[in-house]
Design a protein around this motif. Structure first.
Motif, PDB file in Angstrom:
ATOM      1  N   TYR A 110       0.850  -1.187   0.000  1.00 62.29           N
ATOM      2  CA  TYR A 110       0.000   0.000   0.000  1.00 62.29           C
ATOM      3  C   TYR A 110       0.885   1.235   0.000  1.00 62.29           C
ATOM      4  N   TYR A 159       0.691   5.452   0.969  1.00 52.46           N
ATOM      5  CA  TYR A 159      -0.061   6.517   1.631  1.00 52.46           C
ATOM      6  C   TYR A 159       0.754   7.804   1.572  1.00 52.46           C
ATOM      7  N   GLN A 162       1.154  11.546   3.570  1.00 46.08           N
ATOM      8  CA  GLN A 162       0.794  12.306   4.773  1.00 46.08           C
ATOM      9  C   GLN A 162       1.344  13.711   4.663  1.00 46.08           C
ATOM     10  N   PRO A 214      -2.594  10.252   7.395  1.00 48.35           N
ATOM     11  CA  PRO A 214      -2.206   9.588   6.143  1.00 48.35           C
ATOM     12  C   PRO A 214      -3.415   9.356   5.238  1.00 48.35           C
ATOM     13  N   PHE A 240      -4.723   7.314   1.758  1.00 46.86           N
ATOM     14  CA  PHE A 240      -4.434   6.177   0.892  1.00 46.86           C
ATOM     15  C   PHE A 240      -4.281   6.620  -0.560  1.00 46.86           C
ATOM     16  N   SER A 246      -2.903   0.518  -3.926  1.00 47.39           N
ATOM     17  CA  SER A 246      -2.434  -0.740  -3.361  1.00 47.39           C
ATOM     18  C   SER A 246      -2.308  -1.791  -4.449  1.00 47.39           C
ATOM     19  N   LEU A 276       5.174  13.323   3.532  1.00 47.71           N
ATOM     20  CA  LEU A 276       5.752  12.023   3.879  1.00 47.71           C
ATOM     21  C   LEU A 276       5.013  10.959   3.083  1.00 47.71           C
ATOM     22  N   PHE A 335       4.411   7.008   2.739  1.00 51.03           N
ATOM     23  CA  PHE A 335       4.587   5.741   3.430  1.00 51.03           C
ATOM     24  C   PHE A 335       4.198   4.581   2.532  1.00 51.03           C
ATOM     25  N   ASP A 389      -5.570  -7.249   6.411  1.00 59.19           N
ATOM     26  CA  ASP A 389      -4.870  -7.739   7.591  1.00 59.19           C
ATOM     27  C   ASP A 389      -4.033  -6.579   8.136  1.00 59.19           C
ATOM     28  N   THR A 390      -3.282  -6.870   9.177  1.00 59.52           N
ATOM     29  CA  THR A 390      -2.443  -5.838   9.763  1.00 59.52           C
ATOM     30  C   THR A 390      -1.511  -5.258   8.711  1.00 59.52           C
ATOM     31  N   GLN A 391      -1.480  -3.954   8.622  1.00 61.63           N
ATOM     32  CA  GLN A 391      -0.576  -3.277   7.697  1.00 61.63           C
ATOM     33  C   GLN A 391       0.621  -2.749   8.485  1.00 61.63           C
ATOM     34  N   TYR A 392       1.799  -3.125   8.045  1.00 60.33           N
ATOM     35  CA  TYR A 392       3.034  -2.687   8.682  1.00 60.33           C
ATOM     36  C   TYR A 392       3.661  -1.611   7.810  1.00 60.33           C
ATOM     37  N   PHE A 393       3.933  -0.490   8.426  1.00 60.11           N
ATOM     38  CA  PHE A 393       4.410   0.669   7.695  1.00 60.11           C
ATOM     39  C   PHE A 393       5.933   0.774   7.711  1.00 60.11           C
ATOM     40  N   GLY A 394       6.457   1.283   6.607  1.00 64.76           N
ATOM     41  CA  GLY A 394       7.862   1.613   6.549  1.00 64.76           C
ATOM     42  C   GLY A 394       8.128   2.958   7.199  1.00 64.76           C
ATOM     43  N   PRO A 395       9.392   3.373   7.236  1.00 58.08           N
ATOM     44  CA  PRO A 395       9.756   4.621   7.907  1.00 58.08           C
ATOM     45  C   PRO A 395       9.351   5.870   7.130  1.00 58.08           C
ATOM     46  N   GLN A 424      -7.661  -0.579  13.245  1.00 57.23           N
ATOM     47  CA  GLN A 424      -6.272  -0.701  13.707  1.00 57.23           C
ATOM     48  C   GLN A 424      -5.855   0.614  14.362  1.00 57.23           C
ATOM     49  N   TYR A 459      -2.545   2.972  15.514  1.00 62.81           N
ATOM     50  CA  TYR A 459      -1.145   3.225  15.225  1.00 62.81           C
ATOM     51  C   TYR A 459      -0.638   4.370  16.096  1.00 62.81           C
TER      52      TYR A 459
END
Lengths: 112, 111
Positions: A33, A35, A37, A43, A45, A48, A88, A90, A99-105, B33, B35
């Motif tokens: 995905y 995003y 910000q 953020p 969207f 994806s 920014l 992401f 499912d759980t979305q894990y973000f990069g820095p 979720q 964050y």
């Protein structure tokens, strides 16, 4: 544990230039995905991909395009940059969609 | 209009106190979720609660979900100065996999 990798971390461009942001998802994650910000905002969207196919699209300008490659990494291409594109950016990945979305820095893009 | 709205917008507490943040949303969801984001940094995933769940715990975090009221709350117990950050709820709508973020709560924990 491995996390989402984004490059570059910082990018400075002039108006009307182009930029390419890269994202490497967590290993075995097939959904990516993007995003955006803006300063002081939440953020938003953009787009994806699931299994290398575009799966959803948000408020992404026509000047932006993205794709997911065979190794599942993704690139966001931005052309004719405008001052308002400063933000920014992401990338996030998940093992499966919804499912759980894990973000990069994030990549901080500054357009001058 | 915003899918997710959070309140309060800002919260200041002393270390050791509990912090409660609320999130409201408008349409049916698959999951919600939470964050955390330190100023200008990345988004750290805290907890996911599915639409058929009512409460989840993770360490000092407790999340509740009330789908009839379309609202969720995040409770941080025994807060620490390191908890100072912005907290966002994000909803995954039905038939889509994107997240829609709320407006965020800025939490300041004073030592």
């Amino acid at each position: 544990a491995a996390g989402v990798i984004q490059s570059p971390r910082h990018l400075i461009k002039e108006k009307r230039e182009t930029a390419t942001l890269k994202c490497y998802p967590i290993p075995r994650h097939d959904t990516v995905y993007w995003y955006q910000q803006g300063p002081g905002q939440d953020p938003q969207f953009l787009i994806s991909f699931y299994e290398k196919m575009q799966s959803d699209k948000g408020s992404i300008p026509d000047r932006f395009s993205a794709q997911q490659f065979s190794d599942y990494h993704s690139e966001l291409n931005m052309s004719s940059l405008e001052l308002g594109d400063s933000a920014l950016y992401f990338c996030a990945s998940s093992l499966v969609p919804v499912d759980t979305q894990y973000f990069g820095p994030g990549t901080r893009l500054t357009v001058l | 209009s915003q899918q997710g709205e959070e309140d309060p917008q800002a919260l200041s507490i002393q270390e050791g106190e509990n912090a409660t943040m609320n999130c409201s949303y408008k349409t049916s969801i698959n999951n919600l979720q939470w964050y955390r984001q330190n100023s200008g940094r990345g988004l750290v995933h805290l907890i996911l609660i599915r639409s058929n769940e009512r409460e989840k715990h993770s360490g000092r975090l407790r999340v509740t979900l009330d789908t009839s009221k379309k609202s969720s709350s995040l409770l941080i117990t025994a807060s620490r100065a390191a908890d100072t950050a912005s907290y966002f709820c994000a909803t995954a709508l039905v038939n889509t996999d994107k997240l829609i973020f709320g407006t965020g709560t800025r939490l300041q924990v004073f030592p």
